[in-house]
Structures are given as structure tokens and as C-alpha cells.
Motif scaffolding. Structure first.
Motif, PDB file in Angstrom:
ATOM      1  N   PRO A 143       0.832  -1.212   0.000  1.00 15.23           N
ATOM      2  CA  PRO A 143       0.000   0.000   0.000  1.00 15.23           C
ATOM      3  C   PRO A 143       0.867   1.263   0.000  1.00 15.23           C
ATOM      4  N   THR A 144       0.545   2.201  -0.890  1.00 12.10           N
ATOM      5  CA  THR A 144       1.301   3.460  -0.963  1.00 12.10           C
ATOM      6  C   THR A 144       0.360   4.621  -1.307  1.00 12.10           C
ATOM      7  N   MET A 145       0.932   5.819  -1.216  1.00 10.00           N
ATOM      8  CA  MET A 145       0.219   7.006  -1.687  1.00 10.00           C
ATOM      9  C   MET A 145       0.858   7.526  -2.978  1.00 10.00           C
ATOM     10  N   GLY A 146       1.688   6.696  -3.609  1.00  5.80           N
ATOM     11  CA  GLY A 146       2.258   7.088  -4.898  1.00  5.80           C
ATOM     12  C   GLY A 146       3.412   8.058  -4.788  1.00  5.80           C
ATOM     13  N   LEU A 183       6.232   7.488  -6.309  1.00  2.00           N
ATOM     14  CA  LEU A 183       7.071   6.382  -5.851  1.00  2.00           C
ATOM     15  C   LEU A 183       8.556   6.697  -5.921  1.00  2.00           C
ATOM     16  N   HIS A 184       9.282   6.113  -4.988  1.00  2.72           N
ATOM     17  CA  HIS A 184      10.747   6.256  -4.947  1.00  2.72           C
ATOM     18  C   HIS A 184      11.347   4.897  -4.589  1.00  2.72           C
ATOM     19  N   GLU A 185      12.642   4.880  -4.402  1.00  6.65           N
ATOM     20  CA  GLU A 185      13.350   3.629  -4.178  1.00  6.65           C
ATOM     21  C   GLU A 185      12.895   2.930  -2.883  1.00  6.65           C
ATOM     22  N   GLY A 186      12.424   3.695  -1.906  1.00  4.44           N
ATOM     23  CA  GLY A 186      11.883   3.076  -0.689  1.00  4.44           C
ATOM     24  C   GLY A 186      10.685   2.197  -1.032  1.00  4.44           C
ATOM     25  N   HIS A 187       9.745   2.752  -1.813  1.00  2.00           N
ATOM     26  CA  HIS A 187       8.590   1.964  -2.268  1.00  2.00           C
ATOM     27  C   HIS A 187       9.054   0.792  -3.130  1.00  2.00           C
ATOM     28  N   TYR A 219       3.340  -5.406   2.822  1.00  2.62           N
ATOM     29  CA  TYR A 219       4.693  -4.875   3.025  1.00  2.62           C
ATOM     30  C   TYR A 219       4.632  -3.422   3.453  1.00  2.62           C
ATOM     31  N   PHE A 220       5.296  -3.120   4.580  1.00  7.16           N
ATOM     32  CA  PHE A 220       5.299  -1.760   5.127  1.00  7.16           C
ATOM     33  C   PHE A 220       6.727  -1.381   5.510  1.00  7.16           C
ATOM     34  N   GLY A 221       7.066  -0.111   5.309  1.00  2.93           N
ATOM     35  CA  GLY A 221       8.423   0.351   5.609  1.00  2.93           C
ATOM     36  C   GLY A 221       8.581   0.741   7.071  1.00  2.93           C
ATOM     37  N   MET A 222       9.745   0.457   7.617  1.00  4.76           N
ATOM     38  CA  MET A 222      10.086   0.858   8.987  1.00  4.76           C
ATOM     39  C   MET A 222      10.235   2.372   9.119  1.00  4.76           C
ATOM     40  N   LYS A 223      10.332   3.052   7.961  1.00  4.39           N
ATOM     41  CA  LYS A 223      10.335   4.524   7.983  1.00  4.39           C
ATOM     42  C   LYS A 223       9.146   5.032   8.796  1.00  4.39           C
ATOM     43  N   ASP A 224       7.982   4.378   8.597  1.00  5.66           N
ATOM     44  CA  ASP A 224       6.768   4.734   9.337  1.00  5.66           C
ATOM     45  C   ASP A 224       6.577   3.691  10.436  1.00  5.66           C
ATOM     46  N   ALA A 225       7.464   3.710  11.415  1.00  4.16           N
ATOM     47  CA  ALA A 225       7.522   2.635  12.412  1.00  4.16           C
ATOM     48  C   ALA A 225       6.252   2.584  13.268  1.00  4.16           C
ATOM     49  N   GLN A 226       5.690   3.761  13.568  1.00  7.04           N
ATOM     50  CA  GLN A 226       4.462   3.760  14.365  1.00  7.04           C
ATOM     51  C   GLN A 226       3.310   3.172  13.546  1.00  7.04           C
ATOM     52  N   GLN A 227       3.259   3.524  12.268  1.00  8.72           N
ATOM     53  CA  GLN A 227       2.221   2.970  11.380  1.00  8.72           C
ATOM     54  C   GLN A 227       2.312   1.441  11.344  1.00  8.72           C
ATOM     55  N   LEU A 228       3.531   0.941  11.243  1.00 12.17           N
ATOM     56  CA  LEU A 228       3.735  -0.506  11.211  1.00 12.17           C
ATOM     57  C   LEU A 228       3.223  -1.152  12.498  1.00 12.17           C
ATOM     58  N   SER A 248      11.737  -0.912  -3.057  1.00 12.40           N
ATOM     59  CA  SER A 248      12.308  -2.024  -2.287  1.00 12.40           C
ATOM     60  C   SER A 248      11.192  -2.915  -1.731  1.00 12.40           C
ATOM     61  N   LEU A 249      10.072  -2.304  -1.338  1.00 10.28           N
ATOM     62  CA  LEU A 249       8.924  -3.100  -0.863  1.00 10.28           C
ATOM     63  C   LEU A 249       8.342  -3.923  -2.012  1.00 10.28           C
ATOM     64  N   MET A 250       8.238  -3.296  -3.186  1.00  4.53           N
ATOM     65  CA  MET A 250       7.662  -4.002  -4.346  1.00  4.53           C
ATOM     66  C   MET A 250       8.519  -5.216  -4.716  1.00  4.53           C
ATOM     67  N   LEU A 254      19.635  10.869   4.294  1.00  9.67           N
ATOM     68  CA  LEU A 254      18.230  11.297   4.385  1.00  9.67           C
ATOM     69  C   LEU A 254      17.301  10.151   3.963  1.00  9.67           C
ATOM     70  N   ALA A 255      16.331   9.827   4.808  1.00  6.65           N
ATOM     71  CA  ALA A 255      15.372   8.768   4.461  1.00  6.65           C
ATOM     72  C   ALA A 255      14.548   9.224   3.259  1.00  6.65           C
ATOM     73  N   LEU A 256      14.390   8.354   2.280  1.00 11.98           N
ATOM     74  CA  LEU A 256      13.581   8.710   1.110  1.00 11.98           C
ATOM     75  C   LEU A 256      12.140   8.947   1.541  1.00 11.98           C
ATOM     76  N   CYS A 277       9.842  -3.714   6.396  1.00 15.94           N
ATOM     77  CA  CYS A 277      10.957  -3.578   5.445  1.00 15.94           C
ATOM     78  C   CYS A 277      11.862  -2.420   5.894  1.00 15.94           C
ATOM     79  N   PRO A 278      13.186  -2.578   5.696  1.00 21.01           N
ATOM     80  CA  PRO A 278      14.133  -1.563   6.197  1.00 21.01           C
ATOM     81  C   PRO A 278      13.989  -0.211   5.512  1.00 21.01           C
ATOM     82  N   ILE A 279      14.452   0.839   6.188  1.00 21.49           N
ATOM     83  CA  ILE A 279      14.401   2.211   5.663  1.00 21.49           C
ATOM     84  C   ILE A 279      15.440   2.364   4.551  1.00 21.49           C
ATOM     85  N   VAL A 280      15.001   2.887   3.403  1.00 20.27           N
ATOM     86  CA  VAL A 280      15.933   3.171   2.300  1.00 20.27           C
ATOM     87  C   VAL A 280      16.297   4.654   2.376  1.00 20.27           C
ATOM     88  N   ARG A 281      17.594   4.939   2.240  1.00 18.46           N
ATOM     89  CA  ARG A 281      18.103   6.297   2.433  1.00 18.46           C
ATOM     90  C   ARG A 281      18.841   6.817   1.210  1.00 18.46           C
TER      91      ARG A 281
HETATM   92  P1  AMP Z   1       3.713   6.306   1.542  1.00 15.04           P
HETATM   93  O1  AMP Z   1       3.513   6.303   0.062  1.00 15.04           O
HETATM   94  O2  AMP Z   1       4.596   7.410   2.033  1.00 15.04           O
HETATM   95  O3  AMP Z   1       2.433   6.176   2.312  1.00 15.04           O
HETATM   96  O4  AMP Z   1       4.539   4.993   1.862  1.00 15.04           O
HETATM   97  C1  AMP Z   1       4.082   3.732   1.447  1.00 15.04           C
HETATM   98  C2  AMP Z   1       4.920   2.667   2.098  1.00 15.04           C
HETATM   99  O5  AMP Z   1       6.291   2.841   1.715  1.00 15.04           O
HETATM  100  C3  AMP Z   1       4.882   2.719   3.632  1.00 15.04           C
HETATM  101  O6  AMP Z   1       4.856   1.387   4.134  1.00 15.04           O
HETATM  102  C4  AMP Z   1       6.165   3.404   3.968  1.00 15.04           C
HETATM  103  O7  AMP Z   1       6.665   3.069   5.248  1.00 15.04           O
HETATM  104  C5  AMP Z   1       7.088   2.882   2.880  1.00 15.04           C
HETATM  105  N1  AMP Z   1       8.223   3.780   2.714  1.00 15.04           N
HETATM  106  C6  AMP Z   1       8.187   5.115   2.489  1.00 15.04           C
HETATM  107  N2  AMP Z   1       9.445   5.616   2.464  1.00 15.04           N
HETATM  108  C7  AMP Z   1      10.279   4.584   2.698  1.00 15.04           C
HETATM  109  C8  AMP Z   1      11.696   4.459   2.808  1.00 15.04           C
HETATM  110  N3  AMP Z   1      12.505   5.498   2.682  1.00 15.04           N
HETATM  111  N4  AMP Z   1      12.217   3.232   3.031  1.00 15.04           N
HETATM  112  C9  AMP Z   1      11.388   2.154   3.176  1.00 15.04           C
HETATM  113  N5  AMP Z   1      10.057   2.206   3.089  1.00 15.04           N
HETATM  114  C10 AMP Z   1       9.505   3.404   2.857  1.00 15.04           C
END
Ligand code: AMP
Length: 294
Positions: free
Chosen positions: A30-33, A35-39, A147-156, A41-43, A184-186, A175-179
Motif C-alpha cells: 500500500p502506498t500514496m504514490g 514512488l521512490h526507491e523506498g517503495h 509490506y510496510f516500511g520501517m520509515k513509518d515505524a508507528q504505522q507498522l 524495495s517493498l515491491m 536522508l530517508a527517502l 521492510c528496512p528504511i531506504v536512504r
Molecule cells: P507512503 O507512500 O509514504 O504512504 O509509503 C508507502 C509505504 O512505503 C509505507 O509502508 C512506507 O513506510 C514505505 N516507505 C516510504 N518511504 C520509505 C523508505 N525510505 N524506506 C522504506 N520504506 C519506505
């Protein structure tokens, strides 16, 4: 890759996948679009672990406060579709607001306690919106894994709790934070930063890295650590601290007393939210005192 804008199209595609292989597993990202490398990595992780992967792109109005950036949240459909395709997505589910909320929802998904601090305190109602939309997506896609990123640790933590409490049959994969190379966290919101703010924003990850050294100092307490992290962040002229907190993870509680961190048992999170102008950035690191885990 198939693009579905309606729930009916999505259901039809999912049925076809199950009909051609009744053992098929479905991964959901799930995302809000924007998209970057953080997203991405989840895909990729979803594509590796499942027969088929669904990417949802939906800027969910319910999780934005009245004075937040819902209207100006960055969007780029064509680029998002290209990134999804390159990273192993089979179905992109991109509904509009009417499709997800044909009428005002009367059901709330409220996860208590875990939402009282951090972004839950700074953004009232935010996690109620997240809980509702993620539970809708879980019902629509019925994924085996999400799949959810640790960037949003509270959300997870909130989503894991919701999934456990409601016995939703999905495995939540952190999933780990991509920087960026400078740390800087993406984030989709990084595009809002001016050149100067972008340079200064590196202070978030820098202060987390320094904290990993500071926690090793004899007698270091969470109060001292938080004060040092705040002082470091304040070196960036445009930084306005929203919160710096040291909490148990994933339970998100204050540690009992002001014992030195060396005596803390279990897993902790050092979580930051800092505004640069109107752009609010978050970052965090996990700690098992005496052993760094993230
Ligand atoms: P968002 O589109 O910001 O709502 O993020 C969608 C998903 O991507 C969420 O599970 C986020 O935690 C994850 N995400 C966003 N940025 C990163 C990042 N830098 N590294 C890893 N996961 C991320």
C-alpha cells in the motif's frame, strides 16, 4: 502489468490469478504514490515472495488533517506506473476517492494506546484514517502478505496491532528504511524541500547515527539522549522540532523511570519528527540497548 481503477476490475483480476493457480499467494504494497526507491524495495520484496503483487496507489484524504498537504501531495501517475512495472508489480490498484469512499464511512478503526504519542499526538485522527484505509485494502485484496516500511515505524506497529486484534489473515512484513547516499530517508515529501532545507535535512539521520554512539556512554539516560539529539537537530537553522522520543517498540511506551539506557530491557525506538518550513519529515532508529539493530 494491469492497471485497475475500480474495485470491480481489481476483483476480476484477483479471481483470474486464483483460477489459474489456486495456490497463488498475493503480496500487497500500500502506498500514496509518487514512488521512490523506498517503495520500490517493498515491491521487489513482494515480487520475490509471492506469486503476484498488488501495488495500491491512493492518497487517502481521511489520514490528512484539515491544514495538511492533501491537496498538494505530489502525484505522477505515468512515472509511478513505470516504476511499478520495473519492480515486479502485477496489478496496480489506483482508485479515486469516490471509488474508495462512495459515501462517508460510518465505521472507525481506532487502535488505542499505540496512537497516543509521536505522529498520533501531532496528527490527530491520522491513524484512524490509516487504519480504515488499510483494513479496506486488506478486505479488497485479501493478500497473504503486506509490506510496510520501517520509515513509518508507528504505522507498522498500529497495523500489526489492528491485524492481530481483528484476526485479519495477512502476514505483515516490515521492510528496512531506504536512504539517500547522505543518509536522508527517502520520502515523497522530500520534493517540497528547498535546496537549503534539503542540505539541512540530513541532520535527522546524522543525529540518529550519533545517538547510536551516545547510547553506549556510561550512565546515558533517555532524557540526556533526547536533549543531545534535540541540540544536534537545532544546529540546522531551519529545523523546527515536532518530537524526539525514546519509547519501547512496538508497544510505544515511555521507559519506566529515568534509568540509564544500559539498564533498559528489550527493544526501543528513537523517533524524530522535524519540520523544515511547512515540510514535516520523520525518521527513526531501533535499539536493543547494548546492541544496535537498525
Ligand atoms: P507512503 O507512500 O509514504 O504512504 O509509503 C508507502 C509505504 O512505503 C509505507 O509502508 C512506507 O513506510 C514505505 N516507505 C516510504 N518511504 C520509505 C523508505 N525510505 N524506506 C522504506 N520504506 C519506505
Amino acid at each position: 502489468m494491469i492497471l485497475c481503477r475500480t474495485i470491480a476490475e481489481l476483483k476480476n483480476e484477483l479471481i483470474q490469478i486464483k483460477q489459474s493457480n489456486d495456490q497463488a499467494t498475493i503480496g500487497l504494497v500500500p502506498t500514496m504514490g509518487f514512488l521512490h526507491e523506498g517503495h520500490a524495495s517493498l515491491m521487489r520484496q513482494s515480487a520475490e515472495e509471492n506469486t503476484a503483487s498488488v501495488l495500491s496507489i491512493f492518497v487517502n484524504p481521511l489520514q490528512f488533517g484539515p491544514n495538511e498537504d492533501f491537496e498538494r501531495y505530489p502525484r505522477d501517475e505515468a512515472r509511478d506506473l513505470a516504476i511499478a512495472k520495473e519492480n515486479g508489480i502485477d496489478i496496480v490498484f489506483m482508485p479515486d476517492v469516490k471509488e474508495m469512499y462512495p459515501s462517508k464511512p460510518r465505521t472507525s478503526v481506532i487502535v488505542s494506546q499505540l496512537t497516543e504519542r509521536l505522529c498520533g499526538a501531532s496528527r490527530p485522527g491520522h491513524f484512524d484514517g490509516v487504519g480504515l484505509v488499510v483494513s479496506k485494502l486488506f478486505h479488497l485484496v485479501q493478500p497473504d502478505r503486506a509490506y510496510f516500511g520501517m520509515k513509518d515505524a508507528q504505522q507498522l506497529a498500529v497495523i500489526q496491532q489492528m491485524t492481530d486484534d481483528l484476526n485479519i489473515p495477512v502476514e505483515i512484513i516490515p521492510c528496512p528504511i531506504v536512504r539517500e547516499p547522505d543518509g536522508l530517508a527517502l520520502s515523497s515529501r522530500n520534493v517540497y524541500l528547498s535546496a537549503e532545507q534539503r542540505q539541512q535535512a540530513v541532520v535527522l539521520s546524522q543525529s540518529l547515527s550519533l545517538a547510536k554512539e551516545w547510547v553506549k556512554e556510561r550512565g546515558m539516560t533517555s532524557e540526556d539522549l533526547i536533549a543531545r539529539v534535540k541540540a544536534k537537530i537545532s544546529e540546522a537553522g531551519q529545523a523546527e522540532i515536532d518530537y524526539v522520543e525514546w519509547l519501547t517498540y512496538p508497544t510505544l511506551e515511555l521507559p519506566a523511570g529515568n534509568e540509564p539506557i544500559a539498564n533498559h530491557k528489550g527493544k526501543y525506538i528513537l523517533a524524530l519528527a522535524v519540520k523544515f518550513g511547512s515540510t514535516r519529515l520523520i525518521d527513526n532508529a531501533l535499539f536493543v540497548p547494548n546492541t544496535e539493530v537498525n
